[in-house]
Design a protein around this motif. Structure first.
Motif, mmCIF file in Angstrom:
data_model
loop_
_atom_site.group_PDB
_atom_site.id
_atom_site.type_symbol
_atom_site.label_atom_id
_atom_site.label_comp_id
_atom_site.label_asym_id
_atom_site.label_seq_id
_atom_site.Cartn_x
_atom_site.Cartn_y
_atom_site.Cartn_z
ATOM 1 N N SER A 180 42.160 36.162 6.849
ATOM 2 C CA SER A 180 42.944 36.091 8.087
ATOM 3 C C SER A 180 42.060 36.360 9.306
ATOM 4 N N ILE A 181 41.197 37.371 9.177
ATOM 5 C CA ILE A 181 40.270 37.673 10.279
ATOM 6 C C ILE A 181 39.311 36.515 10.500
ATOM 7 N N GLN A 182 38.854 35.925 9.389
ATOM 8 C CA GLN A 182 37.935 34.795 9.497
ATOM 9 C C GLN A 182 38.606 33.616 10.209
ATOM 10 N N ARG A 183 39.898 33.377 9.834
ATOM 11 C CA ARG A 183 40.619 32.296 10.496
ATOM 12 C C ARG A 183 40.752 32.549 11.995
ATOM 13 N N ARG A 184 41.030 33.820 12.341
ATOM 14 C CA ARG A 184 41.134 34.152 13.765
ATOM 15 C C ARG A 184 39.795 33.947 14.480
ATOM 16 N N ASN A 185 38.735 34.329 13.804
ATOM 17 C CA ASN A 185 37.408 34.122 14.412
ATOM 18 C C ASN A 185 37.110 32.635 14.612
ATOM 19 N N ILE A 186 37.539 31.822 13.612
ATOM 20 C CA ILE A 186 37.321 30.376 13.729
ATOM 21 C C ILE A 186 38.089 29.823 14.929
ATOM 22 N N ASN A 187 39.368 30.280 15.049
ATOM 23 C CA ASN A 187 40.177 29.838 16.192
ATOM 24 C C ASN A 187 39.550 30.268 17.516
ATOM 25 N N LEU A 188 39.037 31.509 17.531
ATOM 26 C CA LEU A 188 38.408 32.014 18.754
ATOM 27 C C LEU A 188 37.153 31.208 19.086
ATOM 28 N N ASP A 189 36.362 30.873 18.065
ATOM 29 C CA ASP A 189 35.168 30.043 18.286
ATOM 30 C C ASP A 189 35.542 28.676 18.844
ATOM 31 N N GLU A 190 36.626 28.110 18.300
ATOM 32 C CA GLU A 190 37.071 26.804 18.787
ATOM 33 C C GLU A 190 37.495 26.883 20.260
ATOM 34 N N LYS A 191 38.176 27.981 20.594
ATOM 35 C CA LYS A 191 38.580 28.159 21.996
ATOM 36 C C LYS A 191 37.360 28.292 22.900
ATOM 37 N N ILE A 192 36.392 29.077 22.454
ATOM 38 C CA ILE A 192 35.174 29.270 23.256
ATOM 39 C C ILE A 192 34.439 27.945 23.434
ATOM 40 N N LYS A 193 34.334 27.170 22.359
ATOM 41 C CA LYS A 193 33.663 25.870 22.444
ATOM 42 C C LYS A 193 34.400 24.933 23.406
ATOM 43 N N SER A 194 35.754 24.920 23.283
ATOM 44 C CA SER A 194 36.546 24.065 24.160
ATOM 45 C C SER A 194 36.372 24.473 25.620
ATOM 46 N N ARG A 195 36.417 25.811 25.862
ATOM 47 C CA ARG A 195 36.252 26.309 27.229
ATOM 48 C C ARG A 195 34.851 25.996 27.765
ATOM 49 N N THR A 196 33.858 26.153 26.908
ATOM 50 C CA THR A 196 32.469 25.856 27.306
ATOM 51 C C THR A 196 32.304 24.378 27.633
ATOM 52 N N LYS A 197 32.935 23.516 26.831
ATOM 53 C CA LYS A 197 32.866 22.081 27.073
ATOM 54 C C LYS A 197 33.498 21.726 28.417
ATOM 55 N N GLU A 198 34.669 22.355 28.712
ATOM 56 C CA GLU A 198 35.334 22.097 29.993
ATOM 57 C C GLU A 198 34.449 22.525 31.157
ATOM 58 N N LEU A 199 33.822 23.709 31.029
ATOM 59 C CA LEU A 199 32.958 24.201 32.105
ATOM 60 C C LEU A 199 31.761 23.278 32.305
ATOM 61 N N LYS A 200 31.184 22.793 31.199
ATOM 62 C CA LYS A 200 30.043 21.885 31.313
ATOM 63 C C LYS A 200 30.442 20.584 32.005
ATOM 64 N N GLU A 201 31.641 20.066 31.627
ATOM 65 C CA GLU A 201 32.104 18.834 32.255
ATOM 66 C C GLU A 201 32.359 19.032 33.747
ATOM 67 N N SER A 202 32.970 20.183 34.093
ATOM 68 C CA SER A 202 33.220 20.468 35.517
ATOM 69 C C SER A 202 31.914 20.600 36.271
ATOM 70 N N LYS A 203 30.950 21.291 35.647
ATOM 71 C CA LYS A 203 29.649 21.458 36.299
ATOM 72 C C LYS A 203 28.960 20.112 36.480
ATOM 73 N N LYS A 204 29.092 19.227 35.477
ATOM 74 C CA LYS A 204 28.468 17.899 35.586
ATOM 75 C C LYS A 204 29.112 17.090 36.711
ATOM 76 N N ARG A 205 30.466 17.152 36.795
ATOM 77 C CA ARG A 205 31.142 16.419 37.867
ATOM 78 C C ARG A 205 30.703 16.918 39.235
ATOM 79 N N LEU A 206 30.641 18.251 39.369
ATOM 80 C CA LEU A 206 30.210 18.817 40.649
ATOM 81 C C LEU A 206 28.773 18.428 40.956
ATOM 82 N N SER A 207 27.920 18.453 39.928
ATOM 83 C CA SER A 207 26.517 18.092 40.126
ATOM 84 C C SER A 207 26.388 16.629 40.542
ATOM 85 N N ASP A 208 27.218 15.751 39.927
ATOM 86 C CA ASP A 208 27.180 14.329 40.296
ATOM 87 C C ASP A 208 27.576 14.138 41.753
#
Length: 691
Positions: free
Chosen positions: A280-308
């Motif tokens: 159960s803890i492992q599943r929660r960690n996996i979900n948390l990792d997925e959230k972090i990756k998704s959030r990181t991807k959004e930030l990178k995309e926003s940064k790229k748009r601003l940079s463009d």
């Protein structure tokens, strides 16, 4: 034996059963008192963290929209653009911005009258509060401000900015910016359902709560309304939790019941439960990792748009921290200063400035920072990587934290070296022009002095000509009386010599001679009064001034058989304040000219008509003859000095010129000439001036 064994086994089974019941009751009590509370605390704490995460997502919509609108509004290109004359170019700019961020739903530009000039959108229909925003602008709100949150097909805000040019109001820009949908928020949450409430506790996107398992967060947003974000535990999640708890109770109960018989099974069950918890803890960690990756991807995309966006701006875009060190620099820094981005970071703008203006700029910027003011069109001299001097024009906006403390500046630098060089060339040209103007001024003064001398000479010549005309008029006035006196005296002498003189005839003849002598004396007095009048302003009656002039010339006209008609109303005297004598000079000049042309052309039944009238605040004097008029080709030149159609032995060409100068400059009136049906007609307009 078997009975004892069975008994003991039953006793042991009973003990184990009682022990098992005790364990079950203890476990349930501990679960209810401690574990359930811990689970509830975990749910609430986790929900609070989710709310803070969602708040950051919402605030990013406000920050991104403000950053886009501020960058657009502070753009030197947009400030230099004459918007009303370049609407299509403004549409292209808005369309480009719309494509750079998928969250931009609509961009509008309203002119100073509140009329929509540009409206670019993603083919959607939004609430139209343009006039409401335009009325709010009369109160002069902050330069960039936000509307409340709208919830139609999209969650969005209106970001409004005042457009200024040279500190003057030039309209507004409205940017409608999308806030991520709460349905998107719930995709990463299996436990909660998010709801957004306004300050009146009115749910914007969800039904009323149907359970007490919830946490809320008052959002820190720059809007008039206060919004509350609430996370309530889903009923389905509660049911699963309740079912899990019942299952846990049954499992534990079974484990405890069989503890006495199968210890290994108990341990295996124990390890199995431990394994379930770890999974159960492992599943929660996996979900948390997925959230972090998704959030990181959004930030990178926003940064790229601003940079463009920033890389498409030709200016060097930068951001400094509170210590004036670069923490961001766009790639255009290399085109302007010659340094790569990594060479600029952690350095200050002053490290690249020329030494002769570095200290002055530092002092000026320190004063700006203390007051947290923006930088506008600050010109500063810099040295690029190749050692070449370049001039930059800096514009920047302060960055404040939530408490209003300054944390840095974001701005742009534009290369204005070419413009400065042009200004230098213009300055050199201006200096040359000043020198040339000084030379021209000296020459003009010299010419003015010459003109003044010529003017004096012209007046003297005109006076001499006028004196000649005056003597001619005196001669005409005296000719008839002198002839009569001579004839009478000769008659008396002849009668006396022939001894036919009658004594009674002598008194009558003497009276006639005395009468003519008095007339001659009166004529001399009239001319003397005319010539000795002082050149000063006096209140006169215009009818009297006309009569005086006519008395001087009427004898000359009579001798040449020229009929003189005057049209004047003596019952309504026209009074005005003028220089005495000058109007009479003008009348005499014009009548003498008319007389000369009538004689020269041998006009049968010649006549001159003079008429005086009043029109509103002006006196109108006309002098007309029947000499056939003036050649239309020379009418524009009749008032020029030395211009005459007479023989040089007769005319000087100064009479009408002097008349023009007197009327225009001394009497502040107007004089013109035109051809009537009979001849030339002079029209004089004199303003009536009271003391």
């Amino acid at each position: 034996m078997n009975k004892i064994t069975n008994y003991k086994q039953n006793i042991i089974a009973l003990y184990f059963f009682i022990f098992s019941l005790g364990l079950i009751v203890s476990f349930i009590a501990i679960d209810i008192i401690y574990l359930s509370k811990k689970d509830s605390d975990f749910i609430l704490t986790n929900g609070k963290n989710i709310l803070f995460e969602k708040q950051d997502i919402i605030k990013n919509s406000f920050l991104n929209s403000k950053r886009i609108l501020t960058t657009l509004n502070d753009s030197k290109y947009l400030q230099d653009l004459k918007i009303d004359n370049n609407i299509e170019e403004l549409k292209n700019i808005f369309s480009t911005i719309l494509k750079t961020d998928e969250n931009i739903l609509q961009i509008k530009y309203l002119d100073i009258n509140g009329k929509i000039k540009v409206d670019i959108s993603q083919n959607i229909t939004l609430n139209n509060f343009d006039k409401k925003y335009f009325e709010i602008l009369k109160e002069r709100p902050p330069r960039v401000w936000f509307s409340n949150i709208f919830t139609e097909d999209n969650y969005y805000i209106d970001v409004i900015s005042i457009l200024e040019k040279n500190d003057n109001f030039n309209g507004i820009i409205i940017l409608s910016y999308k806030i991520p949908d709460f349905k998107e928020f719930n995709l990463n949450s299996n436990l909660y359902e998010l709801s957004l409430f306004n300050e009146d506790k009115f749910s914007i996107n969800s039904k009323e709560l149907d359970n007490n398992h919830f946490v809320s967060l008052k959002l820190n947003l720059p809007t008039k309304e206060t919004y509350i974000l609430m996370a309530k535990v889903k009923n389905s999640a509660l049911n699963i939790q309740y079912k899990d708890k019942i299952d846990r109770y049954l499992v534990v109960s079974l484990l405890v019941l069989f503890l006495s018989f199968i210890v290994s099974l108990i341990f295996s069950k124990y390890f199995q439960k431990l394994n379930i918890i770890l999974k159960s803890i492992q599943r929660r960690n996996i979900n948390l990792d997925e959230k972090i990756k998704s959030r990181t991807k959004e930030l990178k995309e926003s940064k790229k748009r601003l940079s463009d966006i920033l890389n498409n701006v030709t200016d060097f875009v930068w951001q400094i921290d509170k210590d004036d060190k670069y923490i961001y620099a766009s790639s255009h820094v290399e085109n302007i200063l010659g340094y790569k981005v990594e060479e600029v970071l952690d350095k200050t703008p002053f490290d690249f400035m020329a030494k002769d203006n570095e200290e002055d700029i530092k002092k000026y910027f320190l004063n700006i920072k203390e007051k947290q003011l923006p930088l506008k069109n600050l010109e500063n001299k810099n040295i690029n990587k190749n050692g070449k001097t370049i001039w930059l024009e800096t514009n920047a906006t302060p960055i404040l934290d939530d408490n209003g403390n300054l944390i840095g500046y974001i701005g742009t630098d534009r290369d204005i070296s070419e413009r400065k060089e042009q200004e230098k060339q213009i300055q050199l040209i201006n200096e040359e022009l000043k020198l040339l103007n000084k030379t021209l001024e000296d020459r003009i003064k010299e010419e003015v002095e010459k003109n003044k001398l010529q003017e004096v000479q012209l007046f003297n010549q005109a006076k001499m000509a006028a004196m000649g005309d005056m003597l001619g008029n005196i001669a005409h006035q005296w000719r008839q009386p002198l002839s009569y006196i001579s004839t009478t005296a000769s008659g008396i002498k002849l009668n006396y010599e022939f001894n036919i003189l009658k004594p009674e005839d002598i008194p009558h003849s003497m009276d006639e001679i005395v009468s003519k002598t008095q007339y001659l004396s009166q004529t001399i007095e009239t001319f003397r009064n005319f010539l000795k009048e002082k050149k000063e302003y006096q209140e006169v009656i215009l009818q009297d001034r006309v009569e005086m002039a006519l008395n001087i010339v009427k004898a000359s006209l009579k001798d040449n058989h020229i009929y003189l008609e005057k049209i004047m109303d003596y019952t309504y005297p026209i009074k005005t304040n003028i220089v005495v004598g000058e109007l009479s000079e003008v009348i005499i000049n014009i009548i003498n000219n008319a007389k000369d042309i009538l004689i020269a052309r041998n006009i049968p039944n010649p006549w001159i008509i003079i008429e005086l009238s009043q029109q509103e605040n002006n006196a109108i004097l006309t002098i007309e003859d029947n000499a056939g008029g003036i050649n239309p080709d020379i009418i524009p030149r009749v008032f020029e000095p030395y211009f005459t159609t007479k023989d040089l032995s007769v005319g000087t060409g100064l009479g009408l010129y002097m008349s023009y100068k007197i009327i225009k400059e001394s009497l502040k009136g107007k004089i013109a000439v035109e051809n009537s049906d009979y001849g030339a007609k002079f029209i004089i307009e004199i303003p009536i001036v009271k003391k």
